[in-house]
Design a protein around this motif. Structure first.
Motif, short mmCIF file in Angstrom:
data_model
loop_
_atom_site.label_atom_id
_atom_site.label_comp_id
_atom_site.label_asym_id
_atom_site.label_seq_id
_atom_site.Cartn_x
_atom_site.Cartn_y
_atom_site.Cartn_z
N ILE A 26 0.77 -0.97 0.01
CA ILE A 26 0.06 -0.18 -0.02
C ILE A 26 0.91 1.33 -0.11
CG2 ILE A 26 -1.96 1.33 1.17
CD1 ILE A 26 -2.75 -1.27 2.29
N ALA A 27 1.94 1.10 0.72
CA ALA A 27 2.85 2.40 0.82
C ALA A 27 3.33 2.57 -0.72
CB ALA A 27 3.86 2.09 1.93
N PHE B 102 2.23 1.71 -3.57
CA PHE B 102 1.13 2.45 -4.36
C PHE B 102 1.06 3.96 -3.98
CE2 PHE B 102 0.29 -1.79 -6.13
CZ PHE B 102 -0.39 -1.52 -7.35
N GLY B 103 1.04 4.26 -2.81
CA GLY B 103 1.11 5.59 -2.45
C GLY B 103 1.99 6.64 -2.85
N GLY B 104 3.27 5.85 -2.74
CA GLY B 104 4.56 6.38 -3.42
C GLY B 104 4.48 6.94 -4.86
N ALA C 168 1.55 7.05 -6.54
CA ALA C 168 0.49 8.05 -6.90
C ALA C 168 1.16 9.69 -6.51
CB ALA C 168 -0.67 7.93 -6.02
N LEU C 169 2.00 9.84 -5.33
CA LEU C 169 2.36 10.98 -4.98
C LEU C 169 3.68 11.52 -5.94
CD1 LEU C 169 2.90 13.11 -3.00
CD2 LEU C 169 4.59 11.45 -1.93
N TRP D 18 -4.33 3.14 -11.82
CA TRP D 18 -3.70 2.73 -10.50
C TRP D 18 -4.53 2.01 -9.80
CZ3 TRP D 18 -5.13 4.29 -5.60
CH2 TRP D 18 -4.18 4.30 -4.62
N LEU E 240 -4.12 -1.87 -8.09
CA LEU E 240 -4.28 -1.91 -6.62
C LEU E 240 -5.14 -3.08 -6.12
CD1 LEU E 240 -3.23 -1.07 -3.47
CD2 LEU E 240 -5.01 0.51 -3.86
#
Length: 284
Positions: free
Chosen positions: A45-46, A48-50, A52-53, A78, A82
């Motif tokens: 999850i981190a 994927f967050g990275g 997106a950021l 995305w 996920l």
């Protein structure tokens, strides 16, 4: 000959070594616990967050207004990727090879084209992207290598990332609007053929190839061979339709541009305008 390439001589020791290892997604899901088997790995999850950021930062630093349509395509791709990796598909794919192939089809035929539309246009040659996709698809569905992905978390993620990356590159190449129209048509057709060939190989095989699933299909009402045949159909039909339609769309686009160029040239002759000027203006 292809069947011989995929067939292996299973031994009790090799099967035991596969079953003894706990795959990244855990033990094989059963009908009783499937919907409880979400993969909420904080590292995934981190990551994927990275991603997106990083996409958002790059979009804001790019000169000019943010392309909202491109950002929407990226967000959709995305989200699909996920969900394919954190949903119960992860544990279900440990039980059924057909679900693993279905997960790969979601990543390569749904998430990848959406991500390709969301990323800036690539300059890679279509044939190079097509070759990368061919190698990734066939390598990771070769039984010994596939079994390796179930024994090693690192290999599992190399498999998933390389499949997604090669697929995004392929879709970017065929979506491009440069002058390599014929090359894109050829790559689309070739991708249809080789994916269909692999799907047909799995569908019409007389024996199951993937030892890791031999003991986990019966609870789902399938034999190991039926599971493999279903996987082949999932690869053969959706893959053939997607890349076949893409190749057809590319051909029709080339045909329309050729007709437009001829019409402009004909108009230039009737009006006395130099043909070289019209040909230059009609070039993509």
């Amino acid at each position: 000959m292809a069947t011989g390439l995929f067939a292996s001589s299973p031994s009790a020791a090799s099967l035991d070594s596969i079953l003894a290892a706990v795959p990244y997604c855990g033990v094989a899901a059963t009908p009783d616990d499937l919907w409880q088997r979400w993969n909420l790995d904080p590292w995934l999850i981190a990551a994927f967050g990275g991603v997106a950021l990083a996409y958002l930062v790059h979009a804001r630093r790019t000169p000019g207004p943010i392309d909202s349509r491109r950002s929407t395509w990226f967000a959709l791709g995305w989200a699909v990727a996920l969900l394919a990796l954190i949903s119960p598909l992860c544990a279900w794919a440990v039980a059924l090879f057909s679900v693993r192939v279905g997960q790969h089809m979601i990543l390569t035929l749904v998430a990848a084209p959406l991500l390709a539309l969301g990323f800036p246009s690539a300059r890679a040659r279509p044939w190079l992207a097509g070759l990368a996709f061919l190698l990734a698809l066939w390598l990771w569905h070769y039984p010994p290598v596939y079994a390796w992905s179930l024994r090693s978390d690192l290999v599992y993620w190399v498999m998933q990332i390389s499949l997604i990356g090669a697929s995004v590159a392929l879709w970017q190449a065929v979506f491009a609007t440069d002058s390599r129209q014929g090359e894109r048509i050829a790559v689309g057709i070739a991708s249809t053929v080789h994916m269909g060939l692999l799907g047909a190989l799995l569908t019409f095989a007389s024996r199951p190839f993937y030892q890791a699933h031999w003991g986990s299909t019966e609870v789902w009402g399938l034999s190991a061979l039926a599971d493999q045949q279903l996987a082949g159909l999932l690869m053969w039909v959706p893959g053939g339709v997607a890349f076949g339609a893409l190749g057809l769309a590319a051909f029709l686009g080339w045909w329309r541009r050729a007709d437009a160029s001829q019409a402009l040239q004909a108009g230039s002759i009737s009006t006395g305008k130099p043909i070289t000027t019209v040909a230059t203006s009609a070039t993509p």
